[in-house]
Design a protein around this motif. Structure first.
Motif, mmCIF file in Angstrom:
data_model
loop_
_atom_site.group_PDB
_atom_site.id
_atom_site.type_symbol
_atom_site.label_atom_id
_atom_site.label_comp_id
_atom_site.label_asym_id
_atom_site.label_seq_id
_atom_site.Cartn_x
_atom_site.Cartn_y
_atom_site.Cartn_z
ATOM 1 N N ALA A 10 -2.552 -11.699 -11.861
ATOM 2 C CA ALA A 10 -1.774 -10.690 -11.140
ATOM 3 C C ALA A 10 -0.526 -11.300 -10.505
ATOM 4 O O ALA A 10 -0.601 -12.309 -9.796
ATOM 5 N N VAL A 11 0.596 -10.662 -10.771
ATOM 6 C CA VAL A 11 1.865 -11.036 -10.149
ATOM 7 C C VAL A 11 2.123 -10.166 -8.921
ATOM 8 O O VAL A 11 2.669 -10.622 -7.918
ATOM 9 N N ASP A 12 1.721 -8.894 -9.025
ATOM 10 C CA ASP A 12 1.859 -7.943 -7.917
ATOM 11 C C ASP A 12 0.574 -7.141 -7.808
ATOM 12 O O ASP A 12 -0.076 -6.851 -8.820
ATOM 13 N N THR A 13 0.237 -6.737 -6.579
ATOM 14 C CA THR A 13 -0.935 -5.901 -6.343
ATOM 15 C C THR A 13 -0.545 -4.755 -5.423
ATOM 16 O O THR A 13 0.012 -4.969 -4.343
ATOM 17 N N LEU A 14 -0.865 -3.530 -5.874
ATOM 18 C CA LEU A 14 -0.554 -2.321 -5.112
ATOM 19 C C LEU A 14 -1.839 -1.545 -4.879
ATOM 20 O O LEU A 14 -2.627 -1.358 -5.809
ATOM 21 N N ARG A 15 -2.022 -1.082 -3.644
ATOM 22 C CA ARG A 15 -3.176 -0.236 -3.312
ATOM 23 C C ARG A 15 -2.684 1.189 -3.133
ATOM 24 O O ARG A 15 -1.757 1.448 -2.346
ATOM 25 N N LEU A 16 -3.298 2.131 -3.869
ATOM 26 C CA LEU A 16 -3.006 3.550 -3.718
ATOM 27 C C LEU A 16 -4.118 4.168 -2.885
ATOM 28 O O LEU A 16 -5.296 4.137 -3.280
ATOM 29 N N LEU A 17 -3.760 4.703 -1.739
ATOM 30 C CA LEU A 17 -4.748 5.224 -0.798
ATOM 31 C C LEU A 17 -4.623 6.738 -0.680
ATOM 32 O O LEU A 17 -3.508 7.281 -0.698
ATOM 33 N N PRO A 18 -5.762 7.422 -0.554
ATOM 34 C CA PRO A 18 -5.689 8.874 -0.357
ATOM 35 C C PRO A 18 -4.904 9.207 0.902
ATOM 36 O O PRO A 18 -5.070 8.567 1.943
ATOM 37 N N GLY A 19 -4.003 10.213 0.794
ATOM 38 C CA GLY A 19 -3.175 10.555 1.940
ATOM 39 C C GLY A 19 -3.382 11.963 2.408
ATOM 40 O O GLY A 19 -3.976 12.775 1.751
ATOM 41 N N GLY A 27 4.093 9.114 -9.313
ATOM 42 C CA GLY A 27 4.731 7.862 -9.702
ATOM 43 C C GLY A 27 6.236 7.968 -9.747
ATOM 44 O O GLY A 27 6.956 7.065 -9.280
ATOM 45 N N ALA A 28 6.750 9.081 -10.309
ATOM 46 C CA ALA A 28 8.201 9.259 -10.409
ATOM 47 C C ALA A 28 8.823 9.612 -9.071
ATOM 48 O O ALA A 28 9.984 9.276 -8.814
ATOM 49 N N ALA A 29 8.045 10.264 -8.194
ATOM 50 C CA ALA A 29 8.611 10.743 -6.923
ATOM 51 C C ALA A 29 8.502 9.710 -5.808
ATOM 52 O O ALA A 29 9.466 9.473 -5.074
ATOM 53 N N VAL A 30 7.334 9.077 -5.646
ATOM 54 C CA VAL A 30 7.142 8.167 -4.514
ATOM 55 C C VAL A 30 6.823 6.740 -4.944
ATOM 56 O O VAL A 30 6.733 5.854 -4.098
ATOM 57 N N GLY A 31 6.646 6.524 -6.254
ATOM 58 C CA GLY A 31 6.321 5.190 -6.733
ATOM 59 C C GLY A 31 7.530 4.335 -7.017
ATOM 60 O O GLY A 31 7.396 3.191 -7.474
ATOM 61 N N LEU A 32 8.730 4.860 -6.774
ATOM 62 C CA LEU A 32 9.975 4.120 -6.980
ATOM 63 C C LEU A 32 10.723 3.995 -5.654
ATOM 64 O O LEU A 32 10.644 4.892 -4.802
ATOM 65 N N VAL A 39 -8.765 10.250 -4.944
ATOM 66 C CA VAL A 39 -9.951 10.614 -4.171
ATOM 67 C C VAL A 39 -10.410 9.425 -3.343
ATOM 68 O O VAL A 39 -10.922 9.587 -2.225
ATOM 69 N N ALA A 40 -10.221 8.220 -3.889
ATOM 70 C CA ALA A 40 -10.632 6.987 -3.219
ATOM 71 C C ALA A 40 -9.555 5.938 -3.482
ATOM 72 O O ALA A 40 -8.687 6.122 -4.337
ATOM 73 N N PRO A 41 -9.596 4.812 -2.775
ATOM 74 C CA PRO A 41 -8.585 3.783 -3.002
ATOM 75 C C PRO A 41 -8.576 3.289 -4.456
ATOM 76 O O PRO A 41 -9.623 3.157 -5.098
ATOM 77 N N ILE A 42 -7.379 3.038 -4.972
ATOM 78 C CA ILE A 42 -7.166 2.536 -6.322
ATOM 79 C C ILE A 42 -6.367 1.242 -6.208
ATOM 80 O O ILE A 42 -5.406 1.158 -5.443
ATOM 81 N N THR A 43 -6.747 0.231 -6.986
ATOM 82 C CA THR A 43 -6.003 -1.021 -7.006
ATOM 83 C C THR A 43 -5.273 -1.160 -8.339
ATOM 84 O O THR A 43 -5.882 -0.994 -9.405
ATOM 85 N N VAL A 44 -3.972 -1.455 -8.269
ATOM 86 C CA VAL A 44 -3.151 -1.656 -9.461
ATOM 87 C C VAL A 44 -2.572 -3.066 -9.409
ATOM 88 O O VAL A 44 -1.733 -3.368 -8.554
ATOM 89 N N ARG A 45 -3.067 -3.927 -10.267
ATOM 90 C CA ARG A 45 -2.531 -5.285 -10.382
ATOM 91 C C ARG A 45 -1.664 -5.367 -11.631
ATOM 92 O O ARG A 45 -2.093 -4.975 -12.708
ATOM 93 N N ARG A 46 -0.463 -5.883 -11.487
ATOM 94 C CA ARG A 46 0.438 -6.021 -12.637
ATOM 95 C C ARG A 46 0.557 -7.499 -13.021
ATOM 96 O O ARG A 46 0.737 -8.360 -12.161
ATOM 97 N N ASP A 47 0.470 -7.749 -14.335
ATOM 98 C CA ASP A 47 0.597 -9.118 -14.824
ATOM 99 C C ASP A 47 2.059 -9.455 -15.093
ATOM 100 O O ASP A 47 2.965 -8.671 -14.770
ATOM 101 N N GLU A 86 0.842 -1.194 0.000
ATOM 102 C CA GLU A 86 0.000 0.000 0.000
ATOM 103 C C GLU A 86 0.877 1.243 0.000
ATOM 104 O O GLU A 86 1.954 1.269 0.584
ATOM 105 N N LEU A 87 0.399 2.265 -0.709
ATOM 106 C CA LEU A 87 1.042 3.573 -0.684
ATOM 107 C C LEU A 87 -0.028 4.603 -0.363
ATOM 108 O O LEU A 87 -1.075 4.648 -1.019
ATOM 109 N N ARG A 88 0.223 5.409 0.627
ATOM 110 C CA ARG A 88 -0.690 6.509 0.940
ATOM 111 C C ARG A 88 -0.069 7.781 0.372
ATOM 112 O O ARG A 88 1.074 8.114 0.679
ATOM 113 N N LEU A 89 -0.810 8.466 -0.470
ATOM 114 C CA LEU A 89 -0.245 9.619 -1.159
ATOM 115 C C LEU A 89 -1.338 10.599 -1.546
ATOM 116 O O LEU A 89 -2.524 10.266 -1.583
#
Length: 816
Positions: free
Chosen positions: A807-816, A123-128, A24-32, A17-20
């Motif tokens: 899905a190989v990886d799952t990331l949750r983006l949460l409002p921060g 993504g470039a600032a906190v997603g790496l 506006v609401a939680p987002i789920t990103v699944r990567r294949d 999970e990343l809080r940032l």
């Protein structure tokens, strides 16, 4: 290995999970397993944010280059080597134009651009886990994007992808150096009389008859644009076609789309799958921009090729004595807007650049003492106009709904093909086109004559389209729109009343309400289209088989390397009776050749080098000074190829067939000499005999990084290849070869191949030439390249259960 040891892998955060700030609401990103993100978002804004976020994670270096090119701030990052590129960017005014365009966007469009920009920044600032390798090497931190930056990237793409401004400059150079007769002799468009009545370019005022001064200014413009292009190579081409369900095995349509751009690493395309409560889409977007120019929404699929309509013009401006005004048609001098640009240069003092903006647009050439002439640019994409287009296509449920979103598309012209599960196939030419007071937009026109300038734009209702043609297929490959996406004869047969009737004055299209096609367009849409060979080959293959087409058949056609140009010149070449032993060897190889420009073919290499040699000879005989410009080289500088060069082969074939006087003392002797030179060239650059001359191993493909691609040490770490590559500029599987250096790395190829199956869109296939990531240490940097080389592809899971399973990886983006 050394890069990994010194700098580390620097991979994106793909799970947890990343809080940032931003969602506006939680987002789920699944990567294949290919690193493709499958995004679940609760709103449009969050969907665009998430796509931007994933691009920022995977393409931080590529996006930073785009951000800095559009703002003219690359020298601030990499030093004085980029100053010339920054100066060109500031003069064109991508950022100025983007800021103005923000004010006219619809609320929905503005939300999309703002959300995407926030996502890229995050993504470039906190997603790496660490800053990308480009920043580790060059220094600095990722830029903060805003909505104007995203619009600026769209404008940069519109500038660098083909319209016709590059051809205008090539023609101008030939006219200035060798005269109008040379231009008309070398340009198939010119031979149609399109230059008749073109005004003199000699000018007046300071530097009377200052064509020499204009040539000097053109030289400087050449250098500036070449520097800008060096960091973002252009290219341009593409194929797409749709097959109606009446001709397929499933009874549902099929659609293929393979866009052709410069070979870069990472690719210009980015794959993603997005789901919201209101819409869903899977496909490919351009890095740095929201939307999916190629994709499907579960009901309809679409793909694009460059439309090549003429949406930009250069004008020859006469400067006033004060150096800050320009002469108008009434003889008065209108003041220019003077924009002071301050360019920061790493390690050096700031550079001040005063940009002059005329009533037509910015002046791009430098102001030269004692020279009163300059070149300004008018472009649809520089004007503040609303934009919708691909932002809304995921919601479309009919062809009319789909195409009407492009009534607001002041960007790169495109042929958009469409197919849906209901059985409809359609084609729409999109991209706003100006209407001109005079001229054809083929040469820079003096700004101070009465019939210069624009009067408006072609109404969207008058732009060409076609729906469900009787032949059962549609195809485009950068061909002229008056040929349609089906054969013009077929169109005339289907629409005899509109194809033959006299057009109403002032309404050249006059579409009938019951026609499935719009009437044939007139020349004001443009003249600088690409040779027809690719689209002819696609159409002949589609026409040769009227049933049982399957997705694998479309994928196989994307790999086709049959040469129609060889078919058209074969008899002339084989009629030669060479006395030169090298020419005899060349003729013998060509006589046994099947016409396939295959990677392993030696005869293909002979053919390609022979054609290149003949193109050079033809250009030199009529334009002894500016001949490189006619071949996309030398004087033009920007992009080592241009659309003027892309018509050389059809021009050559016409000459070989006619063998008219006024060119060579003897056409057969000239052809024999060129065949001999081809063999000697191959011996010199490849090896002593045909066993060494396999075309794809001689002219290869290399994917180059936008920043480090030419660097002696960093290039090998960030580039991929070289790898063997068949085809040429005129085969369906395109891999362009430059006439002046036909064995150099290809400069234009299919970065992406897609095939959409409307019987089951989940079975649609994708493959990029490279991978999702710009990180050379990522497993997804070039994992798709082997598939691309082998002509294979993969599917993107569509149903939610399949997405979860893949899905190989799952990331949750949460409002921060």
């Amino acid at each position: 290995m050394l890069l990994r040891l010194v700098l580390g892998r620097r991979l994106p955060v793909a799970s947890g999970e990343l809080r940032l700030r931003g969602p506006v609401a939680p987002i789920t990103v699944r990567r294949d397993k290919w690193g493709v993100p499958h995004i679940d978002a609760g709103s449009d804004a969050d969907a665009h944010f998430a796509v931007g976020f994933c691009q920022g994670q995977d393409r931080a270096g590529q996006l930073e280059v785009l951000w800095r090119l559009t703002r003219g701030r690359l020298a601030e990052w990499v030093g004085p080597v980029a100053l010339v590129a920054d100066r060109a960017s500031r003069r064109i005014g991508f950022r100025r134009a983007a800021e103005a365009q923000l004010e006219v966007l619809s609320p929905d469009a503005r939300v999309a651009f703002e959300a995407f920009a926030r996502g890229v920044t995050a993504g470039a600032a906190v997603g790496l886990t660490q800053k990308s390798h480009e920043f580790a090497i060059v220094g600095g931190t990722p830029a903060a994007w805003d909505a104007a930056d995203v619009l600026g990237v769209l404008k940069l793409q519109s500038f660098l992808l083909p319209s016709n401004w590059d051809v205008e400059l090539a023609r101008l150079r030939i006219v200035l150096a060798d005269g109008a007769d040379a231009m008309i002799a070398l340009d198939p468009v010119g031979s149609e009389g399109a230059f008749a009545g073109s005004p003199s370019l000699s000018g007046g005022g300071r530097g009377e008859g200052s064509s020499v001064g204009l040539a000097t200014a053109l030289d400087q413009l050449t250098a500036d644009l070449a520097a800008l292009q060096a960091h973002l190579p252009r290219g341009g081409g593409s194929n797409n076609w749709a097959v109606a369900g009446t001709r397929t095995a499933s009874g549902k349509p099929l659609l293929a789309s393979d866009p052709h751009l410069a070979p870069t690493c990472p690719p210009p395309w980015y794959l993603a799958h997005v789901r919201t409560p209101q819409w869903e889409v899977a496909g490919a977007g351009l890095a740095g921009a929201p939307g999916f120019p190629i994709g499907h929404n579960g009901f309809a699929a679409w793909g694009v090729t460059a439309g090549l309509t003429d949406n930009s013009d250069f004008f020859v401006e006469t400067l006033g004595p004060d150096g800050h005004s320009v002469r108008q048609p009434d003889g008065t001098f209108a003041p220019c807007q003077v924009v002071r640009e301050v360019i920061s240069v790493k390690g050096q003092p700031d550079v001040i650049e005063d940009v002059l903006v005329t009533p037509r647009g910015p002046i791009l050439t430098p102001v030269i003492p004692d020279v009163s002439l300059a070149l300004s640019l008018s472009a649809i994409w520089l004007d503040p106009r609303p934009v919708i287009g691909f932002l809304k296509t995921p919601t479309a449920r009919s062809f009319d709904e789909f195409r009407n979103h492009f009534a607001a598309w002041p960007a790169l012209p495109l042929n958009v093909l469409y197919a849906d599960a209901g059985g409809t196939i359609g084609w729409q030419l999109v991209g706003e086109v100006p209407t001109r007071r005079g001229g054809h937009g083929l040469l820079p026109r003096p700004a101070d004559i009465p019939d210069s300038g624009w009067t408006g734009t072609v109404p969207f209702e008058a732009m060409p389209f076609a729906v469900n043609p009787a032949c059962g297929y549609l195809a485009t490959a950068n061909n002229a729109p008056y040929q349609w996406a089906v054969d013009s004869e077929q169109w005339a047969e289907n629409n005899p009343s509109t194809a033959t009737r006299e057009r109403r004055p002032g309404d050249p299209f006059s579409p009938s309400s019951d026609s499935a096609h719009s009437p044939p367009p007139t020349a004001h849409l443009g003249r600088d289209f690409i040779d027809e060979y690719r689209v002819r080959r696609i159409r002949e293959c589609l026409a040769a088989r009227d049933a049982d087409w399957a997705p694998a058949d479309l994928a196989a056609l994307q790999l086709d390397v049959q040469s129609i140009p060889w078919r058209e010149m074969r008899d002339r070449v084989l009629a030669l009776a060479p006395t030169d032993p090298d020419a005899r060897d060349a003729r013998a190889l060509l006589a046994a050749w099947d016409g396939r420009v295959d990677s392993e073919s030696t005869a293909a290499a002979v053919f390609e080098v022979f054609v290149a040699e003949m193109c050079v000879r033809v250009a030199r005989v009529k334009a002894p000074t500016a001949w490189p410009a006619a071949l996309g080289e030398g004087g033009l500088g920007v992009a080592a190829t241009n659309l003027f060069a892309d018509r050389r082969v059809s021009h050559l074939i016409g000459l070989l067939r006619a063998q008219s006087s006024g060119w060579f003392a003897s056409w057969p002797r000239e052809m024999e000499s060129a065949l001999a030179v081809a063999v000697r060239t191959l011996r010199k650059v490849a090896g002593p005999g045909p066993a060494y001359w396999a075309w794809g191993h001689l002219r290869q493909l290399r994917l180059e990084h936008p920043l480090f691609g030419k660097h002696r040490w960093l290039g090998p770490a960030f580039n991929r290849g070289p790898v063997p590559c068949g085809g040429d500029a005129n085969t369906v599987s395109q891999a362009g070869a430059r006439p002046t250096n036909p064995t150099d790395f290809t400069h234009n190829m299919a970065n992406l191949r897609t095939v959409f199956d409307l019987a089951d869109l989940a079975r649609s296939t994708f493959v990029m030439c490279g991978g999702q990531s710009g990180n050379p240490l990522s497993p997804h940097h070039a994992d798709q390249l082997p598939l691309w080389q082998q002509g294979e592809s993969f599917t993107l899971p569509w149903d939610q259960a399949d997405v979860i399973r893949a899905a190989v990886d799952t990331l949750r983006l949460l409002p921060g």
